[in-house]
Motif scaffolding. Sequence first.
Motif, PDB file in Angstrom:
ATOM      1  N   GLU A  89       2.375   1.721  -3.407  1.00 26.25           N
ATOM      2  CA  GLU A  89       1.345   2.182  -4.331  1.00 26.25           C
ATOM      3  C   GLU A  89       1.086   3.671  -4.139  1.00 26.25           C
ATOM      4  O   GLU A  89       0.934   4.437  -5.085  1.00 26.25           O
ATOM      5  N   THR A  90       1.067   4.095  -2.869  1.00 27.65           N
ATOM      6  CA  THR A  90       0.811   5.491  -2.563  1.00 27.65           C
ATOM      7  C   THR A  90       1.940   6.380  -3.039  1.00 27.65           C
ATOM      8  O   THR A  90       1.719   7.443  -3.615  1.00 27.65           O
ATOM      9  N   ASP A 130       3.990   5.808  -5.452  1.00 19.31           N
ATOM     10  CA  ASP A 130       4.011   5.870  -6.910  1.00 19.31           C
ATOM     11  C   ASP A 130       2.974   6.828  -7.443  1.00 19.31           C
ATOM     12  O   ASP A 130       3.064   7.295  -8.569  1.00 19.31           O
ATOM     13  N   ALA A 131       1.939   7.096  -6.649  1.00 19.29           N
ATOM     14  CA  ALA A 131       0.857   7.955  -7.129  1.00 19.29           C
ATOM     15  C   ALA A 131       0.919   9.312  -6.462  1.00 19.29           C
ATOM     16  O   ALA A 131      -0.083   9.895  -6.134  1.00 19.29           O
ATOM     17  N   ALA A 190       0.451   7.411 -11.110  1.00 18.77           N
ATOM     18  CA  ALA A 190       0.365   6.163 -10.367  1.00 18.77           C
ATOM     19  C   ALA A 190       0.434   4.999 -11.327  1.00 18.77           C
ATOM     20  O   ALA A 190      -0.563   4.426 -11.705  1.00 18.77           O
ATOM     21  N   ASN A 249      -4.843   8.547  -1.513  1.00 14.78           N
ATOM     22  CA  ASN A 249      -3.958   8.385  -0.351  1.00 14.78           C
ATOM     23  C   ASN A 249      -2.735   9.289  -0.436  1.00 14.78           C
ATOM     24  O   ASN A 249      -2.153   9.656   0.593  1.00 14.78           O
ATOM     25  N   SER A 250      -2.337   9.638  -1.642  1.00 16.32           N
ATOM     26  CA  SER A 250      -1.144  10.464  -1.810  1.00 16.32           C
ATOM     27  C   SER A 250      -1.458  11.954  -1.769  1.00 16.32           C
ATOM     28  O   SER A 250      -0.553  12.780  -1.911  1.00 16.32           O
ATOM     29  N   LYS A 301      -7.535   5.017  -5.663  1.00 12.54           N
ATOM     30  CA  LYS A 301      -7.326   4.888  -4.220  1.00 12.54           C
ATOM     31  C   LYS A 301      -5.929   5.354  -3.844  1.00 12.54           C
ATOM     32  O   LYS A 301      -5.736   6.102  -2.877  1.00 12.54           O
ATOM     33  N   ALA A 302      -4.932   4.935  -4.619  1.00 12.18           N
ATOM     34  CA  ALA A 302      -3.560   5.363  -4.343  1.00 12.18           C
ATOM     35  C   ALA A 302      -3.406   6.865  -4.539  1.00 12.18           C
ATOM     36  O   ALA A 302      -2.704   7.533  -3.781  1.00 12.18           O
ATOM     37  N   ASN A 358      -4.886   4.458 -10.553  1.00 15.90           N
ATOM     38  CA  ASN A 358      -5.297   3.893  -9.264  1.00 15.90           C
ATOM     39  C   ASN A 358      -5.868   5.029  -8.421  1.00 15.90           C
ATOM     40  O   ASN A 358      -5.123   5.766  -7.771  1.00 15.90           O
ATOM     41  N   GLN A 405       0.826  -1.205   0.000  1.00 22.08           N
ATOM     42  CA  GLN A 405       0.000   0.000   0.000  1.00 22.08           C
ATOM     43  C   GLN A 405       0.863   1.259   0.000  1.00 22.08           C
ATOM     44  O   GLN A 405       0.571   2.231  -0.679  1.00 22.08           O
ATOM     45  N   ARG A 406       1.982   1.239   0.793  1.00 17.92           N
ATOM     46  CA  ARG A 406       2.845   2.398   0.835  1.00 17.92           C
ATOM     47  C   ARG A 406       3.517   2.634  -0.509  1.00 17.92           C
ATOM     48  O   ARG A 406       3.624   3.761  -0.977  1.00 17.92           O
TER      49      ARG A 406
END
Length: 352
Positions: free
Chosen positions: A14-15, A17-18, A24, A237-238, A233-234, A231, A11-12
């Motif tokens: 992914e976050t 990267d986005a 992302a 989150n970012s 969601k990512a 993404n 998850q981290r």
Amino acid sequence: MTAPSRSSKSQRTETEDAGPDGVAARAGSPGAGLTRRLGSAQEVWIGLVLVALLVVFSLLEPDSFATSFNLLNLVADAAILLLLAVGMTYVIITSGIDLSVGGLLVFSGVTATKVMEATGATSTGSLLLGVVVAMLTGLVWGVLNGALVAYGRIPPLIVTLGTLGMSLGGALLLTGGVDMRAPGRLNLGLGLDKFVGVPVIVWISVAVTLVLGVILAQCRFGRHTYAIGSNSKAARNSGVLVNKHLVKVYALAGLLAGLAGYLSLAKYGVTGVSAHSTDNLQAIAAVVIGGTSLFGGAGTVTGTVIGVFIPAVLQNGFQILGVKPFWQQVVVGAVLIAAVYLDQWRRKARDN
């Protein structure tokens, strides 16, 4: 100290990267590099297809197709669709869809005509007011689309199908189902004027396309658009304000549909209430043929420009050759299916 779990690491990553200023799409991984190369290759291939079509029709009908008069008409006819397709590119990159653009084009043209008639339509100020009204009308519809998608959580297919019906129905109510004529000064001025031998409408479309192409490729707004499609969601989150950004993207598509409505009014001299029922499908086809992924997160304005001109060249060339227009629909449909298949293959190659 307890090591972080695999899911939290994922998850981290992914976050990160986005990030708000990045796309992302696992930009640093070999898979992302392959995706970029395949995307570039697809643009090259569809560009070669366009060049091949131009060469073939030029050889078959050099005295009709390969003339400055015909090519300028071809470009002018494609200029209005290009505006719709550029807005659609942004929407589809976010993994959305907008079926309403044809209806928004018509409604914006109708409201602009009504305003210009009410203000006399004889002054430059009245014509300028008309374009402002057309663009604001499209903008309002676009904001409505975006708000329903982002905050109402309604699928974009349903939202924009609904606003397509609402906008076309509203245009029919305002006009009684009869086309309205554009003010003469608009049709004879902006509609027919040329600059350096090229219609003014084409220059406007090119300028808008260049600006939005740079924004998508180089600016934060474009990076956030890609991030949401890759993404959402990512991206959220970012720190990307996903809902607000989606509203802006659909608002942009509506704004461009409003401008296209005004330019269509200038070019053809009538509101064309029943003439734009398939504009949404043509815009979507152009975007997908140009390499934008229906799954979101990938696409370019350059590819969309090429995707707009492939059907335009086919239609123009078939008309000159005397081929039944139905064949154009068959060929464009086949090219669209091939483009979607290539997109699926590209996604599989990225995932592997």
